[in-house]
Design a protein around this motif. Structure first.
Motif, short mmCIF file in Angstrom:
data_model
loop_
_atom_site.label_atom_id
_atom_site.label_comp_id
_atom_site.label_asym_id
_atom_site.label_seq_id
_atom_site.Cartn_x
_atom_site.Cartn_y
_atom_site.Cartn_z
N LEU A 221 35.60 87.47 47.01
CA LEU A 221 34.66 86.48 45.90
C LEU A 221 36.27 86.53 44.67
CD1 LEU A 221 31.88 87.56 47.32
CD2 LEU A 221 32.61 85.51 47.43
N HIS A 222 35.99 87.73 44.06
CA HIS A 222 37.60 88.00 43.68
C HIS A 222 38.14 88.97 43.27
CE1 HIS A 222 34.44 91.01 41.59
NE2 HIS A 222 33.59 90.22 41.41
N GLY A 223 39.34 89.41 42.97
CA GLY A 223 39.97 90.67 42.99
C GLY A 223 41.25 89.89 44.00
N VAL A 224 41.86 91.37 44.29
CA VAL A 224 43.04 91.13 45.33
C VAL A 224 42.87 91.80 46.74
CG1 VAL A 224 45.51 90.30 45.83
CG2 VAL A 224 44.00 89.49 43.61
N LEU A 225 42.98 90.86 47.50
CA LEU A 225 43.42 91.77 48.84
C LEU A 225 45.38 91.85 49.30
CD1 LEU A 225 39.91 90.51 50.89
CD2 LEU A 225 40.55 92.63 49.01
N LEU A 226 45.78 93.08 49.88
CA LEU A 226 46.43 93.50 50.78
C LEU A 226 46.23 93.88 52.00
CD1 LEU A 226 49.03 94.13 47.57
CD2 LEU A 226 49.43 92.15 48.97
N VAL A 227 46.87 92.68 53.42
CA VAL A 227 45.91 93.72 54.29
C VAL A 227 47.96 93.66 55.30
CG1 VAL A 227 45.85 92.59 56.62
CG2 VAL A 227 44.37 92.13 54.49
N HIS A 228 47.93 95.42 55.13
CA HIS A 228 49.26 95.25 56.25
C HIS A 228 49.31 95.33 58.06
CE1 HIS A 228 50.95 96.96 52.17
NE2 HIS A 228 49.21 97.46 51.66
N THR A 229 49.58 94.80 58.00
CA THR A 229 49.78 94.80 59.83
C THR A 229 51.34 96.13 60.22
OG1 THR A 229 51.23 92.98 59.67
CG2 THR A 229 48.48 92.73 59.51
N ASN B 32 53.96 94.04 60.70
CA ASN B 32 55.09 93.46 60.63
C ASN B 32 55.10 92.78 59.26
OD1 ASN B 32 53.63 91.06 61.89
ND2 ASN B 32 54.95 91.12 63.42
N ALA B 33 54.08 92.74 59.01
CA ALA B 33 53.67 92.04 57.99
C ALA B 33 52.66 92.32 56.27
CB ALA B 33 52.90 90.39 57.87
N ARG B 34 52.90 91.69 55.29
CA ARG B 34 51.82 91.51 54.35
C ARG B 34 51.46 90.71 54.28
NH1 ARG B 34 54.70 94.62 48.97
NH2 ARG B 34 52.73 95.22 48.81
N LEU B 35 49.90 90.46 54.08
CA LEU B 35 49.27 88.98 53.82
C LEU B 35 48.62 89.35 52.74
CD1 LEU B 35 49.17 89.66 57.50
CD2 LEU B 35 48.58 87.34 57.07
N ASP C 82 50.42 79.47 53.37
CA ASP C 82 52.09 80.22 54.04
C ASP C 82 51.86 81.59 52.46
OD1 ASP C 82 53.62 80.93 54.87
OD2 ASP C 82 55.00 80.24 53.22
N LEU C 83 50.86 82.63 52.57
CA LEU C 83 50.32 84.23 51.96
C LEU C 83 50.92 85.25 52.51
CD1 LEU C 83 47.95 82.91 49.70
CD2 LEU C 83 50.56 82.69 48.92
N VAL C 84 52.04 85.01 53.46
CA VAL C 84 52.44 86.03 53.96
C VAL C 84 53.95 86.45 53.62
CG1 VAL C 84 52.85 86.98 56.73
CG2 VAL C 84 50.99 85.30 56.10
#
Length: 262
Positions: free
Chosen positions: A44-52, A54-57, A147-149
């Motif tokens: 809703l606001h703020g930023v998330l970074l997801v780590h897998t 083989n990637a950061r999203l 395309d935010l990977v």
């Protein structure tokens, strides 16, 4: 709170689509974990970074990230991030396969997620609440993929180099230096990096710098200072590249993520 659901204690979801706002912690879990069901987390606001593996999203405000069932991941967020998460039974996944993705959340989808969060946990599948859930799933299938990977190579030499570059986003690491650090020729490095990440090292490095800028902008640091810290000599070049990738300007992100486009 007694009504908080601990997802790791559930053998199955109470409904094929689950996301009751007051029954979930809706916080980032900064440790590696996985679910037997899919997860859609909406900033809703703020930023998330997801780590897998083989990637950061990267998930700026008003976007969402899809994490398929069984995908190992961990989530970081900026301190003021507000998250709404949906959990979706594997049989109801909006997208096939094991690809994590970032999607655009248009005003209709945002309101559907908000309205769904107000439903009781065990809503009636055959009544209006069940139909709302189905409309929400249908709209997810239509959402634009962004395309935010930031891919992470599996080759240990390239992976180590990418970790070093991420730790020093201001450093101007050219192709020659990168290939020497990896212990291969420039031609071999370029071919291997493209194969492992799907992009050139130059493109990857630019995207990494822009991703690195997000936490500082969320903290309210001056855009000029952030641009310099991420290796940009020109504020205009930084702002233009940022807007192309994220769909909003650095200033808009700092003011709460008002989108320049729906």
């Amino acid at each position: 709170m007694d009504n908080i659901v601990h997802l790791n204690e559930l053998a199955s979801l109470p409904r094929p689509l689950y996301g009751q706002r007051d029954s979930l912690p809706n916080i980032a879990l900064d440790y590696r974990h996985l679910h037997a069901w899919g997860q859609l987390s909406h900033a809703l606001h703020g930023v998330l970074l997801v780590h897998t593996d083989n990637a950061r999203l990267v998930v700026p405000p008003h976007r969402a990230v899809w994490i398929p069932p069984g995908s190992m991941h961990r989530v970081e967020s900026t301190p003021d991030a507000c998250i709404r998460s949906l959990y979706i039974d594997a049989a109801q996944s909006p997208w096939p396969g094991q690809e994590c993705r970032v999607i655009a959340v248009d005003p209709l989808l945002r309101e559907l997620i908000r309205a769904f969060g107000e439903l009781p946990v065990e809503y009636d599948l055959e009544a209006a609440d069940g139909r709302l859930a189905q409309v929400l799933l249908d709209r997810l299938c239509l959402a634009e993929q962004l395309d935010l990977v930031l891919p992470q190579p599996r080759d240990p030499r390239l992976r180590a180099l990418c970790r070093q570059a991420t730790a020093r986003p201001w450093a101007d690491i050219r192709l020659g230096e990168a290939s020497r650090k990896a212990g291969v020729s420039e031609k071999t490095f370029s071919r291997l990096f493209l194969k492992e990440t799907g992009m050139t090292f130059r493109t990857w490095r630019q995207r990494m710098r822009l991703v690195s800028a997000l936490p500082a902008l969320e903290r309210g640091e001056r855009v000029t200072d952030v641009a310099l810290a991420c290796g940009y000599e020109s504020l205009s070049a930084f702002s233009a590249a940022f807007a192309r990738l994220f769909g909003l300007s650095p200033g808009e992100l700092a003011r709460g993520g008002s989108m320049t486009q729906a």
